[in-house]
Design a protein around this motif. Structure first.
Motif, PDB file in Angstrom:
ATOM      1  N   GLY A  92       0.834  -1.192   0.000  1.00  0.00           N
ATOM      2  CA  GLY A  92       0.000   0.000   0.000  1.00  0.00           C
ATOM      3  C   GLY A  92       0.874   1.249   0.000  1.00  0.00           C
ATOM      4  N   ARG A  93       0.335   2.325  -0.536  1.00  0.00           N
ATOM      5  CA  ARG A  93       1.099   3.567  -0.641  1.00  0.00           C
ATOM      6  C   ARG A  93       0.198   4.736  -0.275  1.00  0.00           C
ATOM      7  NH1 ARG A  93       1.314   3.860  -5.957  1.00  0.00           N
ATOM      8  NH2 ARG A  93       0.124   5.727  -6.359  1.00  0.00           N
ATOM      9  N   VAL A  94       0.765   5.685   0.478  1.00  0.00           N
ATOM     10  CA  VAL A  94       0.064   6.927   0.767  1.00  0.00           C
ATOM     11  C   VAL A  94       0.892   8.066   0.179  1.00  0.00           C
ATOM     12  CG1 VAL A  94      -0.852   8.476   2.529  1.00  0.00           C
ATOM     13  CG2 VAL A  94      -0.895   6.009   2.924  1.00  0.00           C
ATOM     14  N   ASP A  95       0.271   8.846  -0.675  1.00  0.00           N
ATOM     15  CA  ASP A  95       0.913  10.041  -1.212  1.00  0.00           C
ATOM     16  C   ASP A  95       0.443  11.221  -0.372  1.00  0.00           C
ATOM     17  OD1 ASP A  95       2.215   8.612  -3.176  1.00  0.00           O
ATOM     18  OD2 ASP A  95       0.748   9.074  -4.742  1.00  0.00           O
ATOM     19  N   LEU A  96       1.384  11.832   0.354  1.00  0.00           N
ATOM     20  CA  LEU A  96       1.083  12.984   1.189  1.00  0.00           C
ATOM     21  C   LEU A  96       1.293  14.249   0.366  1.00  0.00           C
ATOM     22  CD1 LEU A  96       3.125  11.951   4.357  1.00  0.00           C
ATOM     23  CD2 LEU A  96       0.732  11.439   3.851  1.00  0.00           C
ATOM     24  N   ILE A  97       0.378  15.198   0.489  1.00  0.00           N
ATOM     25  CA  ILE A  97       0.524  16.477  -0.181  1.00  0.00           C
ATOM     26  C   ILE A  97       0.689  17.531   0.902  1.00  0.00           C
ATOM     27  CG2 ILE A  97      -0.476  18.156  -1.756  1.00  0.00           C
ATOM     28  CD1 ILE A  97      -1.738  14.630  -1.854  1.00  0.00           C
ATOM     29  N   VAL A  98       1.827  18.223   0.851  1.00  0.00           N
ATOM     30  CA  VAL A  98       2.146  19.186   1.899  1.00  0.00           C
ATOM     31  C   VAL A  98       1.994  20.624   1.400  1.00  0.00           C
ATOM     32  CG1 VAL A  98       3.732  17.618   3.085  1.00  0.00           C
ATOM     33  CG2 VAL A  98       4.630  19.184   1.354  1.00  0.00           C
ATOM     34  N   ASN A  99       1.847  21.517   2.358  1.00  0.00           N
ATOM     35  CA  ASN A  99       1.831  22.943   2.095  1.00  0.00           C
ATOM     36  C   ASN A  99       3.269  23.356   1.825  1.00  0.00           C
ATOM     37  OD1 ASN A  99       2.106  25.766   2.531  1.00  0.00           O
ATOM     38  ND2 ASN A  99       0.174  25.766   3.672  1.00  0.00           N
ATOM     39  N   GLU A 100       3.558  23.702   0.586  1.00  0.00           N
ATOM     40  CA  GLU A 100       4.939  23.979   0.182  1.00  0.00           C
ATOM     41  C   GLU A 100       5.537  25.181   0.906  1.00  0.00           C
ATOM     42  OE1 GLU A 100       7.588  24.170  -3.889  1.00  0.00           O
ATOM     43  OE2 GLU A 100       5.459  24.669  -3.997  1.00  0.00           O
ATOM     44  N   GLN A 101       4.740  26.172   1.226  1.00  0.00           N
ATOM     45  CA  GLN A 101       5.269  27.338   1.941  1.00  0.00           C
ATOM     46  C   GLN A 101       5.808  26.932   3.309  1.00  0.00           C
ATOM     47  OE1 GLN A 101       1.808  29.904   1.730  1.00  0.00           O
ATOM     48  NE2 GLN A 101       2.901  31.250   0.300  1.00  0.00           N
ATOM     49  N   ILE A 102       5.093  26.071   3.994  1.00  0.00           N
ATOM     50  CA  ILE A 102       5.555  25.623   5.310  1.00  0.00           C
ATOM     51  C   ILE A 102       6.745  24.676   5.145  1.00  0.00           C
ATOM     52  CG2 ILE A 102       4.917  24.348   7.394  1.00  0.00           C
ATOM     53  CD1 ILE A 102       2.059  25.446   6.980  1.00  0.00           C
ATOM     54  N   TRP A 103       6.671  23.754   4.184  1.00  0.00           N
ATOM     55  CA  TRP A 103       7.783  22.819   3.937  1.00  0.00           C
ATOM     56  C   TRP A 103       9.080  23.593   3.708  1.00  0.00           C
ATOM     57  CZ3 TRP A 103       8.526  17.593   4.056  1.00  0.00           C
ATOM     58  CH2 TRP A 103       9.631  17.075   3.397  1.00  0.00           C
ATOM     59  N   ASN A 104       9.009  24.665   2.946  1.00  0.00           N
ATOM     60  CA  ASN A 104      10.211  25.418   2.597  1.00  0.00           C
ATOM     61  C   ASN A 104      10.842  26.153   3.773  1.00  0.00           C
ATOM     62  OD1 ASN A 104      10.216  24.586  -0.076  1.00  0.00           O
ATOM     63  ND2 ASN A 104       8.990  26.316  -0.763  1.00  0.00           N
ATOM     64  N   VAL A 105      10.082  26.452   4.805  1.00  0.00           N
ATOM     65  CA  VAL A 105      10.679  27.134   5.958  1.00  0.00           C
ATOM     66  C   VAL A 105      11.228  26.154   6.998  1.00  0.00           C
ATOM     67  CG1 VAL A 105       9.312  29.226   5.682  1.00  0.00           C
ATOM     68  CG2 VAL A 105       8.513  27.432   7.233  1.00  0.00           C
ATOM     69  N   LEU A 106      10.895  24.875   6.860  1.00  0.00           N
ATOM     70  CA  LEU A 106      11.428  23.870   7.782  1.00  0.00           C
ATOM     71  C   LEU A 106      12.868  23.542   7.418  1.00  0.00           C
ATOM     72  CD1 LEU A 106       8.449  21.347   7.983  1.00  0.00           C
ATOM     73  CD2 LEU A 106       8.992  23.204   9.574  1.00  0.00           C
ATOM     74  N   ASP A 107      13.670  23.256   8.430  1.00  0.00           N
ATOM     75  CA  ASP A 107      15.024  22.802   8.142  1.00  0.00           C
ATOM     76  C   ASP A 107      14.997  21.296   7.896  1.00  0.00           C
ATOM     77  OD1 ASP A 107      15.203  21.415  10.644  1.00  0.00           O
ATOM     78  OD2 ASP A 107      16.076  23.165  11.620  1.00  0.00           O
ATOM     79  N   TYR A 108      16.146  20.750   7.542  1.00  0.00           N
ATOM     80  CA  TYR A 108      16.242  19.330   7.176  1.00  0.00           C
ATOM     81  C   TYR A 108      15.735  18.416   8.299  1.00  0.00           C
ATOM     82  CZ  TYR A 108      18.192  14.934   5.501  1.00  0.00           C
ATOM     83  OH  TYR A 108      18.344  13.644   5.081  1.00  0.00           O
ATOM     84  N   LEU A 109      16.136  18.697   9.534  1.00  0.00           N
ATOM     85  CA  LEU A 109      15.728  17.838  10.654  1.00  0.00           C
ATOM     86  C   LEU A 109      14.227  17.904  10.911  1.00  0.00           C
ATOM     87  CD1 LEU A 109      18.677  18.343  13.150  1.00  0.00           C
ATOM     88  CD2 LEU A 109      18.195  16.368  11.694  1.00  0.00           C
ATOM     89  N   GLU A 110      13.624  19.071  10.739  1.00  0.00           N
ATOM     90  CA  GLU A 110      12.171  19.190  10.917  1.00  0.00           C
ATOM     91  C   GLU A 110      11.433  18.418   9.822  1.00  0.00           C
ATOM     92  OE1 GLU A 110      11.760  23.568  12.998  1.00  0.00           O
ATOM     93  OE2 GLU A 110      12.325  23.463  10.865  1.00  0.00           O
ATOM     94  N   ARG A 111      11.953  18.465   8.609  1.00  0.00           N
ATOM     95  CA  ARG A 111      11.350  17.693   7.520  1.00  0.00           C
ATOM     96  C   ARG A 111      11.497  16.194   7.785  1.00  0.00           C
ATOM     97  NH1 ARG A 111      13.897  21.069   2.415  1.00  0.00           N
ATOM     98  NH2 ARG A 111      12.759  23.000   2.821  1.00  0.00           N
ATOM     99  N   TYR A 112      12.684  15.804   8.226  1.00  0.00           N
ATOM    100  CA  TYR A 112      12.933  14.396   8.535  1.00  0.00           C
ATOM    101  C   TYR A 112      11.986  13.914   9.627  1.00  0.00           C
ATOM    102  CZ  TYR A 112      15.488  10.093   9.487  1.00  0.00           C
ATOM    103  OH  TYR A 112      15.816   8.771   9.665  1.00  0.00           O
ATOM    104  N   LYS A 113      11.810  14.719  10.655  1.00  0.00           N
ATOM    105  CA  LYS A 113      10.904  14.372  11.759  1.00  0.00           C
ATOM    106  C   LYS A 113       9.491  14.158  11.231  1.00  0.00           C
ATOM    107  CE  LYS A 113       8.833  16.387  15.872  1.00  0.00           C
ATOM    108  NZ  LYS A 113       8.673  17.624  16.621  1.00  0.00           N
ATOM    109  N   PHE A 114       9.036  15.040  10.346  1.00  0.00           N
ATOM    110  CA  PHE A 114       7.710  14.926   9.750  1.00  0.00           C
ATOM    111  C   PHE A 114       7.581  13.623   8.955  1.00  0.00           C
ATOM    112  CE2 PHE A 114       5.214  15.514   5.849  1.00  0.00           C
ATOM    113  CZ  PHE A 114       3.962  15.753   6.381  1.00  0.00           C
ATOM    114  N   VAL A 115       8.555  13.356   8.077  1.00  0.00           N
ATOM    115  CA  VAL A 115       8.520  12.152   7.240  1.00  0.00           C
ATOM    116  C   VAL A 115       8.548  10.901   8.125  1.00  0.00           C
ATOM    117  CG1 VAL A 115       9.759  10.825   5.462  1.00  0.00           C
ATOM    118  CG2 VAL A 115       9.526  13.304   5.236  1.00  0.00           C
ATOM    119  N   ASN A 116       9.381  10.900   9.152  1.00  0.00           N
ATOM    120  CA  ASN A 116       9.470   9.757  10.051  1.00  0.00           C
ATOM    121  C   ASN A 116       8.158   9.552  10.819  1.00  0.00           C
ATOM    122  OD1 ASN A 116      10.893   7.584  11.305  1.00  0.00           O
ATOM    123  ND2 ASN A 116      11.169   8.873  13.105  1.00  0.00           N
TER     124      ASN A 116
END
Length: 163
Positions: A92-116
């Protein structure tokens, strides 16, 4: 030094809480992320067994149920999702669609935390995830071999956020 200490604590806590192995290089035991295109039209007109954030079943739990994880995500980062049930060819697969404006202000670790966080939640339902913006650009993946006693997983994400 304090940030390094916090990062180390997060890593140790994450590894001790979740019985899963993460790998740095692509392990042949982990399937490659799906190459299917993102189908944003399914957000408006879901078909077959496709589930979105707006899908609600009256008599049973909607699976995967990512609403709690959506509420816990960084500043309403997760806008919507499309869940494709497993078939004979792939998990099974889930495609997540994120708010790009918020994604762009997150740093790498915050993005990683979200994905994890979202990947771990989806994995409990037997799904892998891919993360996209509304321009259909791939931002990250969380892919597991769910057939192992201890799932073997990989998070793919580059420093700029685009794969």
């Amino acid at each position: 030094m304090r940030q390094l200490s916090i990062l180390f604590s997060i890593c140790i806590t994450t590894l001790s809480i979740f019985p899963v192995q993460f790998v740095q290089a692509r392990d042949s035991r982990i399937p490659a992320p799906s190459q299917e295109p993102l189908e944003l039209d399914l957000l408006i007109n879901p078909r077959d067994n496709i589930i979105t954030a707006d899908t609600i079943y009256q008599k049973q739990l909607t699976v995967p149920s990512l609403w709690w994880a959506q509420e816990q995500s960084e500043n309403k980062l997760l806008d919507n999702w499309i869940a494709y049930p497993a078939n004979n060819a792939q998990a099974g697969r889930v495609d997540l669609i994120v708010n790009e404006q918020i994604w762009n202000v997150l740093d790498y670790l915050e993005r990683y935390k979200f994905v994890n966080l979202l990947g771990t939640e989806a994995r409990t339902y037997g799904y892998n995830i891919r993360v996209f913006n509304y321009e259909k650009e791939p931002l990250a993946t969380y892919t597991c071999n769910l057939n192992l006693k201890t799932p073997l997983c990989s998070i793919d994400m580059n420093a700029t956020g685009l794969l």
